[in-house]
Design a protein around this motif. Sequence first.
Motif, PDB file in Angstrom:
ATOM      1  N   VAL A  14       0.825  -1.210   0.000  1.00 52.61           N
ATOM      2  CA  VAL A  14       0.000   0.000   0.000  1.00 52.61           C
ATOM      3  C   VAL A  14       0.862   1.265   0.000  1.00 52.61           C
ATOM      4  O   VAL A  14       1.995   1.272   0.489  1.00 52.61           O
ATOM      5  CB  VAL A  14      -0.946   0.005   1.219  1.00 52.61           C
ATOM      6  CG1 VAL A  14      -0.180   0.202   2.518  1.00 52.61           C
ATOM      7  CG2 VAL A  14      -2.035   1.060   1.063  1.00 52.61           C
ATOM      8  N   ILE A  15       0.329   2.328  -0.573  1.00 60.58           N
ATOM      9  CA  ILE A  15       0.986   3.636  -0.579  1.00 60.58           C
ATOM     10  C   ILE A  15       1.007   4.201   0.844  1.00 60.58           C
ATOM     11  O   ILE A  15       0.021   4.088   1.581  1.00 60.58           O
ATOM     12  CB  ILE A  15       0.242   4.603  -1.526  1.00 60.58           C
ATOM     13  CG1 ILE A  15       0.346   4.117  -2.980  1.00 60.58           C
ATOM     14  CG2 ILE A  15       0.781   6.030  -1.409  1.00 60.58           C
ATOM     15  CD1 ILE A  15      -0.548   4.865  -3.942  1.00 60.58           C
ATOM     16  N   THR A  16       2.119   4.799   1.214  1.00 56.73           N
ATOM     17  CA  THR A  16       2.205   5.439   2.531  1.00 56.73           C
ATOM     18  C   THR A  16       2.316   6.955   2.443  1.00 56.73           C
ATOM     19  O   THR A  16       1.893   7.664   3.358  1.00 56.73           O
ATOM     20  CB  THR A  16       3.409   4.903   3.329  1.00 56.73           C
ATOM     21  OG1 THR A  16       4.600   5.065   2.549  1.00 56.73           O
ATOM     22  CG2 THR A  16       3.207   3.438   3.680  1.00 56.73           C
ATOM     23  N   GLU A  17       2.884   7.448   1.343  1.00 55.64           N
ATOM     24  CA  GLU A  17       3.054   8.903   1.231  1.00 55.64           C
ATOM     25  C   GLU A  17       3.258   9.297  -0.227  1.00 55.64           C
ATOM     26  O   GLU A  17       3.878   8.575  -1.008  1.00 55.64           O
ATOM     27  CB  GLU A  17       4.253   9.369   2.057  1.00 55.64           C
ATOM     28  CG  GLU A  17       4.390  10.872   2.146  1.00 55.64           C
ATOM     29  CD  GLU A  17       5.560  11.309   3.021  1.00 55.64           C
ATOM     30  OE1 GLU A  17       5.792  12.528   3.126  1.00 55.64           O
ATOM     31  OE2 GLU A  17       6.250  10.429   3.592  1.00 55.64           O
ATOM     32  N   LEU A  18       2.726  10.449  -0.563  1.00 57.97           N
ATOM     33  CA  LEU A  18       2.934  11.034  -1.885  1.00 57.97           C
ATOM     34  C   LEU A  18       4.027  12.088  -1.761  1.00 57.97           C
ATOM     35  O   LEU A  18       3.922  13.011  -0.946  1.00 57.97           O
ATOM     36  CB  LEU A  18       1.633  11.656  -2.395  1.00 57.97           C
ATOM     37  CG  LEU A  18       0.405  10.719  -2.419  1.00 57.97           C
ATOM     38  CD1 LEU A  18      -0.845  11.467  -2.846  1.00 57.97           C
ATOM     39  CD2 LEU A  18       0.657   9.512  -3.328  1.00 57.97           C
ATOM     40  N   ARG A  19       5.063  11.973  -2.575  1.00 52.34           N
ATOM     41  CA  ARG A  19       6.236  12.844  -2.457  1.00 52.34           C
ATOM     42  C   ARG A  19       6.551  13.495  -3.800  1.00 52.34           C
ATOM     43  O   ARG A  19       7.563  13.206  -4.425  1.00 52.34           O
ATOM     44  CB  ARG A  19       7.435  12.056  -1.943  1.00 52.34           C
ATOM     45  CG  ARG A  19       7.230  11.421  -0.570  1.00 52.34           C
ATOM     46  CD  ARG A  19       8.385  10.502  -0.200  1.00 52.34           C
ATOM     47  NE  ARG A  19       8.186   9.902   1.127  1.00 52.34           N
ATOM     48  CZ  ARG A  19       8.965   8.943   1.642  1.00 52.34           C
ATOM     49  NH1 ARG A  19       9.986   8.464   0.912  1.00 52.34           N
ATOM     50  NH2 ARG A  19       8.727   8.456   2.842  1.00 52.34           N
TER      51      ARG A  19
END
Length: 472
Positions: free
Chosen positions: A293-298
Motif C-alpha cells: 500500500v501507498i504510505t506517502e505522496l512525495r
Amino acid sequence: MALPKVCVIGAGSSGITVIKSLKEHGIPFDCYEKGSDVGGNWRYKNDNGLSNIYKSLHINTHRDRMEYRDFPMPTNYPDYPNHEPIQQYFLSYVDHFGLRKHIQFKNGVKKAERTEDGLWRITPEKGPTQIYDVLVVANGHHWSERWPDPAFPGKFSGQTIHSHSYVDPKTPVNCEGKNVVVLGMGNSAMDISVELSRPGVAKKVFLSARRGAYVIPNYLFGKPLDKLTEYTPHWVPFFIQQTLAHLLIRFGVGKMEDFGLPKPDHKFGSAHPTISQDLLVRLGRGDIKPKPVITELRGKKIAFADGTEEEADVLIYCTGYNIKFPFFEEDFISAPNNYIPLYYKMIKPGINNLFFVGLMQPLGAIMPLAECQGKWIAQYLTGNYVLPSKEEMEESILKDEKAMKKRYVSSTRHTIQVDYDSFLYEMKKEMERGKKRASKVGNHLPIEARAMYHSEKSHVPSSRKQKQLVSK
C-alpha cells in the motif's frame, strides 16, 4: 380494478428487466433515463454523465450466468464478450419486448419525495412534476467515485484519476511511455494494469495492494471457472464449498505470494474475488511490479509500506464506489459507508411502495437477480404476493447481516454482498411463501391506485416528516 402507477428510475440492465415485468402484467409505469439509450454502465461512452467503461472491458462472468432467463444471449457470443455485444444484447431485449416507447430518454429524476399520504412526487429534469403510487430505484451503484479516506499524506505532482474515468491508455490521461501506479486489487485494477503493461504502452506499471486478494482465472482445467461451480446444490454448507474452492485455487492457480502479491488475510470466499486470466502471467514476466500500500505522496515519487519509493507520472485509484441516491434527501434515505439495510436488498421495512433493484454485489452477475426482483415486484403489485410483517423483515435483515459479517471481511465493498445461486434460490422461495400469504387474504392489491386521482398540488412533507414516515 386499477393497478398502481409506477415510476422507475434508470434504464440500465436492472431497470429494463423491471419494466419488462411491469408491462407483462399490465401495470402502468414511466421509466426515466438520463442517457439517450439503455445499457447503463455497459453503454460505452454513455452520455448520461454517470456511466463510464473502459474500451477494452469484457464481462468476467460467463454469458450463460449473465443472461436474463427470459431472453438468452445469442449462442454465437463468446464465453466472455466485450461490452459491444453486451450492449447490443440489451438493445435487442428492449426492442424484442417493446419497451423503448415506455422510456423517457435524456430525462433523469431530479427529486423523489414521499408525500404525507404515502404517494411519490417525482420531479424530472424535463417536464412537469408527476405523482406515482410506487417508486422503483434502479440507478446503479458504480458511478459515484470513492477515494481513499483519509487521503494519503503528501502531494502528488503527476496526474491522478479514478478508474471510473479511465477509457484507454491515452484517455483521459496519456499513460504511454509513463510510469503508472495502479492502486487496488479489484477487477478494474487488474484490467487496467494488464492493459497498460502491454509492450509499447506504459514504461512501467506498479500495482499497489492495500490488502491481499485471491486472483482467479476465467478458465481453469480448460473450462470457464464459473461454469464449474454452477451445479453445486444450494444446500451444500458454505464451509464445504469454501474448502473445495480453496483447494481448487491452491492447486490450480497457486499461492498469491509466489507472484509477489500480499498473502490474503482471509480464506477464499470471504471477500469478493478478483478475476483475471492475465494478471498473474504479467506479474510472473515482470511486466507488472507488485507493491504494498501507498504510505506517502512525495511530488514525483510515491512511497510504499515496504520502505521503497518509485517515480511516477500517473496514479490511478481503483478504490470502488459510493452508493448514492441524488434524488432523495440525505436524511430520508441514504447509504452511509455504503450501508443500507434492505429486505432481500430490495425493500425498506416500513415503506411498502419503494423498491431498490440491482443494489447488490453478487458472486456472479446482477442481471438474473434483478430479473427475479422485477418479477417479484410485479407479483406484489398485482396482489399475488404479500410481504411479511415489518418485524419479520427487520429480523431477516439482521440475520442476513450477521451471516455476512461472519463470512466476509469487513469492508464497504461487502455491505451489499450476496451469493448468486443461493440468493436467487432464496428469493424464489420467499416469492412462493408470499404467494401463499396472498392466497390466504384473497389476493387483494397491497397498493391502491391513487396517483391518477391525486392533485399535483399535494403537500410534500419536510425532511423531518419524511424521516418520520420511514420509522412508522
